[in-house]
Enzyme design. Structure first.
Site, mmCIF file in Angstrom:
data_model
loop_
_atom_site.group_PDB
_atom_site.id
_atom_site.type_symbol
_atom_site.label_atom_id
_atom_site.label_comp_id
_atom_site.label_asym_id
_atom_site.label_seq_id
_atom_site.Cartn_x
_atom_site.Cartn_y
_atom_site.Cartn_z
ATOM 1 N N ASN A 1 -5.264 -2.129 11.746
ATOM 2 C CA ASN A 1 -6.045 -2.840 10.742
ATOM 3 C C ASN A 1 -7.174 -3.626 11.408
ATOM 4 O O ASN A 1 -7.383 -3.536 12.618
ATOM 5 C CB ASN A 1 -5.145 -3.749 9.889
ATOM 6 C CG ASN A 1 -4.449 -4.827 10.718
ATOM 7 O OD1 ASN A 1 -4.867 -5.153 11.824
ATOM 8 N ND2 ASN A 1 -3.381 -5.389 10.166
ATOM 9 N N ASP B 1 2.350 3.837 3.019
ATOM 10 C CA ASP B 1 2.126 2.553 3.679
ATOM 11 C C ASP B 1 0.709 2.040 3.422
ATOM 12 O O ASP B 1 0.496 0.830 3.266
ATOM 13 C CB ASP B 1 2.378 2.693 5.175
ATOM 14 C CG ASP B 1 2.177 1.385 5.921
ATOM 15 O OD1 ASP B 1 3.018 0.476 5.764
ATOM 16 O OD2 ASP B 1 1.170 1.264 6.650
#
Length: 378
Positions: free
Chosen positions: A59, A253
Site C-alpha cells: 500500500n 482482500d
C-alpha cells in the site's frame, strides 16, 4: 531426473534427515525448491520460494497487501498438493483450492523484505489434502527474520482429462495414530462448516452496488461498501482453466481493504481472514463481481464480509452464482504504525444490526480462542 538417497538439511526448518526420492524439477517461483524431507515416517514436503517485496505489492505506506501474501500461500499449497496427488499411477490431476482456514497476520511485511514460504501436507482423506503453510519475512540488510503468517488450506484433485472427476489422493504416513486422528477431526469439522456456509451463502445473491457517497452518511455500511468487476483471463487460471484460489483471495482482500479504508480514513492492514469457502469453481471467461461490506467494528478492529459472484459470458444460460465467501478483519494504523481506534459504525435497519451481532459473536469467539492458545503456549 535426479535420484537422491542420502542426508540433507531442509532449508526451511533446519532438520537434517535421510530420504530417497526422485526429483524431476526443483525450480519454481523466484527461487529454488528446497526439496523433500522424510521425518519419523511422516512425509513432509518443504518449499521455500524466495520473493522480494516490491512497491506494487504494498500500500501507499509500504505495508505488503494481505492479498499478495494470501496469493503466495495458495501458490505454495497448490504446488505441494498437485505434486503429492500425482505420485501414484493413473490420471494426471491438479489440486484445486476448496477452503482456507482462519489465517492470522502475525506481523506486517514491508517493501524490500524477502518472503520465504514453506508448505507441508499434514492430512490426506480419500479425496482431499490438508496443507499447512508458513510465511517468514527476512530483512536482507540486517538478516532479521520473523514469522508473519500461518495458514491451513484444503485442496481437492481434479483430473486433467475430465474436469468434473475428482481423483483419489495417495495416502501419507503419519508419525503416530494420534496425528492421523487429529487430522481426521479437522477434516470432518471443515467439511461440516463448508456445507453449512454453502447452504447459508452459496446460492443467495446479495450484490453490493456502488452507492452515491454524497447521499450516504460517513461510518454507515452504505458509505463504505464497495465492489470491483474482473474479467477472468488465461493468466488467472490453472491447468483446468479455473481461477487460481490465490487470484480470487487477492481480489477479495483488495475490496475488503477499500471498505476498511473508506470507513477509517487511515492506513489499514489485514489482521486476519476467517475461513474462506470456495463453493463453486470459476471458469476462464467469467466476469466476477467482488463485493464487500462492513459487518462489525470493535475498538481496535473491523470485520468485512466479502462475496464473489461469477457470471459466465459464453455460457450465459448457466446464470450468475455465488462462488466464494469470507470475512476479513482489518486494523487501523497511524503514520508510525501504531494501532488506532476504529470509528463506531452507524447501523441502519434490522439487517445491519443482525449482521453486527453475528460479527460480535465471531469476534468474541476468536478472542477467546487466541487467549486459550496463548495460555497453552506458556
Amino acid at each position: 531426473m535426479l535420484n537422491l538417497s542420502q542426508s540433507y538439511a531442509c532449508s526451511t526448518c533446519g532438520r537434517t534427515t535421510a530420504f530417497n526420492v526422485l526429483i524431476t524439477s526443483m525450480m519454481h517461483f523466484h527461487g529454488t525448491g528446497r526439496i523433500f524431507r522424510k521425518h519419523a515416517k511422516f512425509l513432509v514436503v518443504c518449499h521455500s520460494p524466495l520473493r522480494i517485496m516490491r512497491p506494487d505489492d504494498a500500500n501507499i505506506v509500504g505495508n505488503v497487501h494481505g492479498g499478495t501474501i494470501l496469493k503466495m500461500i495458495e501458490e505454495a499449497g497448490c504446488i505441494i498438493g498437485t505434486r503429492h496427488c500425482n505420485t501414484q499411477p493413473g490420471d494426471r490431476c491438479a489440486a484445486q483450492l476448496a477452503r482456507v482456514e482462519r489465517t492470522d497476520f502475525l506481523y506486517p511485511m514491508f517493501i524490500g523484505e524477502v518472503a520465504h514460504v514453506s508448505a507441508e501436507i499434514t492430512y490426506a482423506s480419500k479425496h482431499s489434502v490438508e496443507v499447512q503453510v508458513h510465511v517468514m519475512s527476512e530483512n536482507i540488510l540486517t538478516g532479521a527474520t520473523k514469522m508473519t503468517n500461518r495458514a491451513a488450506l484444503w485442496y481437492v484433485p481434479f483430473s486433467l482429462e475430465d474436469v468434473d472427476n475428482v481423483t483419489e489422493v495417495p495416502p501419507i504416513k503419519y508419525a503416530s495414530p494420534g496425528q492421523e486422528e487429529e487430522g481426521k477431526k479437522r477434516y470432518e469439522a471443515q467439511k461440516m462448516e463448508r456445507l453449512e456456509t454453502k447452504e447459508r451463502n452459496g446460492e443467495l445473491l446479495m450484490p453490493v452496488s456502488a452507492p452515491d457517497r454524497t447521499t450516504k452518511e460517513p461510518y454507515t455500511v452504505g458509505f463504505s461498501q464497495s465492489s470491483l468487476i474482473h474479467l477472468v483471463g488465461p493468466s488467472d487460471c490453472t491447468l483446468h482453466g479455473f481461477v487460481h484460489g490465490g487470484v480470487t483471495m487477492k481480489l477479495m482482500d483488495e475490496v475488503a481493504g477499500i471498505v476498511a479504508a473508506r470507513h477509517c480514513k487511515t492506513n489499514i492492514v489485514t489482521a486476519s481472514v476467517d475461513a474462506i469457502n470456495f463453493h463453486r469453481k470459476i471458469m476462464k471467461g467469467c466476469v466476477v463481481t467482488v463485493s464487500g461490506r462492513a459487518t462489525f467494528a470493535s475498538n481496535k478492529s473491523m470485520e468485512i464480509e466479502v462475496f464473489v459472484d461469477a457470471d459466465p459470458l459464453i455460457e450465459a444460460e448457466k446464470g450468475k452464482y455465488r462462488a466464494v465467501t469470507a470475512f476479513f478483519t482489518y486494523i487501523s494504523l497511524d503514520k508510525q504504525g501504531k494501532p488506532l481506534s476504529i470509528p463506531p459504525m452507524k447501523l441502519e435497519g434490522d439487517g445491519e444490526q443482525k449482521r453486527f451481532e453475528d460479527g460480535k459473536m465471531r469476534y468474541l469467539q476468536n478472542k477467546a480462542k487466541r487467549l486459550a492458545d496463548k495460555e497453552r503456549q506458556q
